[in-house]
Scaffold this motif. Structure first.
Motif, short mmCIF file in Angstrom:
data_model
loop_
_atom_site.label_atom_id
_atom_site.label_comp_id
_atom_site.label_asym_id
_atom_site.label_seq_id
_atom_site.Cartn_x
_atom_site.Cartn_y
_atom_site.Cartn_z
N GLY A 168 0.81 -1.21 0.00
CA GLY A 168 0.00 0.00 0.00
C GLY A 168 0.84 1.25 0.00
O GLY A 168 0.57 2.21 -0.74
N ALA A 169 1.89 1.27 0.83
CA ALA A 169 2.77 2.44 0.88
C ALA A 169 3.49 2.64 -0.45
O ALA A 169 3.61 3.77 -0.95
CB ALA A 169 3.79 2.26 2.01
N ALA A 177 -8.10 0.08 -0.47
CA ALA A 177 -8.82 -0.53 0.65
C ALA A 177 -9.98 -1.38 0.17
O ALA A 177 -10.19 -2.51 0.64
CB ALA A 177 -9.31 0.56 1.60
N GLY A 178 -10.75 -0.84 -0.78
CA GLY A 178 -11.90 -1.58 -1.30
C GLY A 178 -11.47 -2.84 -2.04
O GLY A 178 -12.07 -3.91 -1.86
N SER A 225 -11.06 -8.70 -2.26
CA SER A 225 -10.19 -9.84 -2.55
C SER A 225 -10.04 -10.77 -1.35
O SER A 225 -10.18 -12.00 -1.46
CB SER A 225 -8.81 -9.33 -2.99
OG SER A 225 -7.92 -10.41 -3.16
N VAL A 226 -9.76 -10.20 -0.19
CA VAL A 226 -9.56 -11.02 1.01
C VAL A 226 -10.87 -11.64 1.48
O VAL A 226 -10.89 -12.75 2.01
CB VAL A 226 -8.90 -10.18 2.12
CG1 VAL A 226 -8.79 -10.97 3.42
CG2 VAL A 226 -7.52 -9.72 1.67
N ALA A 232 -7.92 -4.29 4.66
CA ALA A 232 -8.42 -3.03 4.10
C ALA A 232 -7.88 -1.82 4.86
O ALA A 232 -7.42 -0.84 4.26
CB ALA A 232 -9.95 -3.03 4.11
N TYR A 233 -7.95 -1.88 6.20
CA TYR A 233 -7.44 -0.77 7.01
C TYR A 233 -5.95 -0.56 6.75
O TYR A 233 -5.48 0.57 6.61
CB TYR A 233 -7.65 -1.06 8.50
CG TYR A 233 -9.09 -1.02 8.94
CD1 TYR A 233 -10.00 -0.13 8.36
CD2 TYR A 233 -9.56 -1.86 9.94
CE1 TYR A 233 -11.32 -0.09 8.76
CE2 TYR A 233 -10.88 -1.84 10.35
CZ TYR A 233 -11.77 -0.95 9.76
OH TYR A 233 -13.07 -0.92 10.16
#
Length: 276
Positions: A67-68, A108-109, A114-115, A193-194
């Motif tokens: 994400g980063a 996030a979505g 996916s998860v 997501a978070y």
């Protein structure tokens, strides 16, 4: 060992560990939870395997680093692309904010969807396995014994190991050895997501802040590129350490891909931008 002797050993094993009747819940009725709670595996001195929460921690790290990295490259690429078309600081700010907002929610979505699909699949497989353990106890014992045999363990030892593993916790034995799933650590979609949202924002905020520095336009672009290169060096290093990869190669690959993205975005901005 001839077939007669092998069958005799199998018979002794079966008598020592009788197969539970499916009318009474099959192998599920034999579970002994918490029998070994608090224990961890120690393969050799200095290498402690604490499996509790390992999947969860790796999920956080994976989503966080990715994400980063995406935040840094996506926001920087958008800003540099707009800079190639328009040098107005307000345009860069709007582009950066839009990329940060859209990218963080998209990450996030996407991670949540996916998860969640992965978690649903894991639960379905565990439900199916639980039914089989309740209704097909003989077949499930044979199946686990064959799995152990495929790993190079002798037939008799495999059958004995399967008996003992299934008497302790049949569902866990089949989940880990047959399905490759830890039933106590199913992947959390909200956690992923978070982590993706926060990590994308933490990465994407770097080039956006540097785009606000009140300096000349060429220097502003240079500072954005420099900040992105340093940030990608850090995320590449973290990624390499997590995966145990070669440090230099991972960093070089990460930085070059980020710089290439910004160069491509700049060229697109120059080609379709407003000039004159």
């Amino acid at each position: 060992m001839d077939d007669h002797k092998e069958n005799a050993v199998d018979k002794d094993v079966t008598e020592s560990f009788p197969i539970p009747d499916k009318d009474y819940g099959g192998w599920i009725s034999q579970q002994q939870p918490n029998k070994m709670s608090g224990k961890t595996a120690l393969s050799h001195p200095g290498e402690l395997h604490d499996t509790r929460g390992a999947s969860s921690k790796l999920n956080w790290l994976r989503a966080g680093v990715l994400g980063a990295n995406d935040g840094i490259v996506s926001v920087a690429g958008t800003i540099i692309g707009v800079a190639g078309a328009d040098s107005n600081p307000r345009s860069l700010l709007v582009a950066g904010l839009a990329a940060l907002a859209a990218g963080s929610f998209s990450m996030a979505g996407g991670e949540y969807v996916s998860v969640s699909a992965q978690r649903d699949t894991e639960r379905a497989l565990l439900d199916k396995e639980r039914w089989e353990l309740e209704n097909l106890p003989d077949e499930e014992l044979d199946e686990l014994a064959h799995i152990y045999e495929a790993k190079g363990i002798s037939a008799n030892t495999s059958r004995r190991a399967a008996f003992e593993a299934m008497q302790y916790d049949a569902l866990r034995a089949h989940a880990t050895d047959e399905l490759g799933i830890n039933p106590d650590e199913l992947t959390s979609p909200w956690q992923a997501a978070y982590s993706s949202f926060l990590s994308f924002v933490s990465g994407g905020i770097i080039p956006m802040l540097f785009s606000l520095i009140p300096v000349s336009f060429p220097l502003r672009v240079f500072l954005i590129v420099l900040s992105v290169a340093i940030a990608l060096l850090i995320t590449g290093s973290i990624s390499a350490r997590i995966g145990g990869a070669a440090l230099g190669k991972a960093i070089l690959r990460n930085v070059l891909m980020g710089l290439s993205t910004m160069l491509f975005a700049w060229l697109i901005g120059m080609a379709f931008g407003i000039h004159g």
